[in-house]
Design a protein around this motif. Sequence first.
Motif, PDB file in Angstrom:
ATOM      1  N   ILE A  41     -44.351   6.614 -15.955  1.00 47.58           N
ATOM      2  CA  ILE A  41     -43.731   5.323 -15.643  1.00 47.58           C
ATOM      3  C   ILE A  41     -42.599   5.512 -14.651  1.00 47.58           C
ATOM      4  O   ILE A  41     -42.463   4.748 -13.692  1.00 47.58           O
ATOM      5  CB  ILE A  41     -43.236   4.623 -16.926  1.00 47.58           C
ATOM      6  CG1 ILE A  41     -44.448   4.181 -17.755  1.00 47.58           C
ATOM      7  CG2 ILE A  41     -42.347   3.431 -16.594  1.00 47.58           C
ATOM      8  CD1 ILE A  41     -44.106   3.666 -19.132  1.00 47.58           C
ATOM      9  N   LYS A  42     -41.787   6.544 -14.848  1.00 45.63           N
ATOM     10  CA  LYS A  42     -40.675   6.811 -13.934  1.00 45.63           C
ATOM     11  C   LYS A  42     -41.198   7.057 -12.523  1.00 45.63           C
ATOM     12  O   LYS A  42     -40.635   6.558 -11.544  1.00 45.63           O
ATOM     13  CB  LYS A  42     -39.880   8.014 -14.425  1.00 45.63           C
ATOM     14  CG  LYS A  42     -38.665   8.329 -13.594  1.00 45.63           C
ATOM     15  CD  LYS A  42     -37.915   9.503 -14.175  1.00 45.63           C
ATOM     16  CE  LYS A  42     -36.745   9.897 -13.305  1.00 45.63           C
ATOM     17  NZ  LYS A  42     -36.061  11.077 -13.818  1.00 45.63           N
ATOM     18  N   HIS A  76     -40.652   1.849 -20.455  1.00 46.77           N
ATOM     19  CA  HIS A  76     -39.892   3.097 -20.386  1.00 46.77           C
ATOM     20  C   HIS A  76     -38.825   3.129 -21.482  1.00 46.77           C
ATOM     21  O   HIS A  76     -38.643   4.144 -22.161  1.00 46.77           O
ATOM     22  CB  HIS A  76     -39.258   3.239 -18.995  1.00 46.77           C
ATOM     23  CG  HIS A  76     -38.647   4.567 -18.731  1.00 46.77           C
ATOM     24  ND1 HIS A  76     -37.350   4.863 -19.056  1.00 46.77           N
ATOM     25  CD2 HIS A  76     -39.170   5.694 -18.191  1.00 46.77           C
ATOM     26  CE1 HIS A  76     -37.088   6.103 -18.715  1.00 46.77           C
ATOM     27  NE2 HIS A  76     -38.176   6.639 -18.185  1.00 46.77           N
ATOM     28  N   LYS A  91     -43.395   8.657 -20.315  1.00 48.46           N
ATOM     29  CA  LYS A  91     -42.152   8.236 -19.665  1.00 48.46           C
ATOM     30  C   LYS A  91     -42.109   8.704 -18.220  1.00 48.46           C
ATOM     31  O   LYS A  91     -41.710   7.956 -17.325  1.00 48.46           O
ATOM     32  CB  LYS A  91     -40.941   8.810 -20.410  1.00 48.46           C
ATOM     33  CG  LYS A  91     -40.456   7.994 -21.559  1.00 48.46           C
ATOM     34  CD  LYS A  91     -39.207   8.579 -22.166  1.00 48.46           C
ATOM     35  CE  LYS A  91     -38.124   8.733 -21.148  1.00 48.46           C
ATOM     36  NZ  LYS A  91     -36.908   9.352 -21.632  1.00 48.46           N
TER      37      LYS A  91
END
Length: 55
Positions: free
Chosen positions: A45-46, A14, A42
Motif C-alpha cells: 500500500i505504501k 494502511h 502495508k
Amino acid sequence: MGYDARIDSLTTKHQTLEHQLEQESRRPIPDAAMVATLKRQKLKIKDELARMSRH
C-alpha cells in the motif's frame, strides 16, 4: 473511484493494517507469519501511495 477517494481508501487500509500489526505484536507470542503478512501488505500500500503521489 476518484483519485482522492483511492488515496483515502489506501490510507485507511494502511492505518488498519498498522493497528492489526500493533495488536499482533502485543500478544505474548506473536504469530510471525501474520506479522510478516501484515508488513508485506502495508509495504504494498505504501508503494502504491508513493507511485500515486508522483503523478
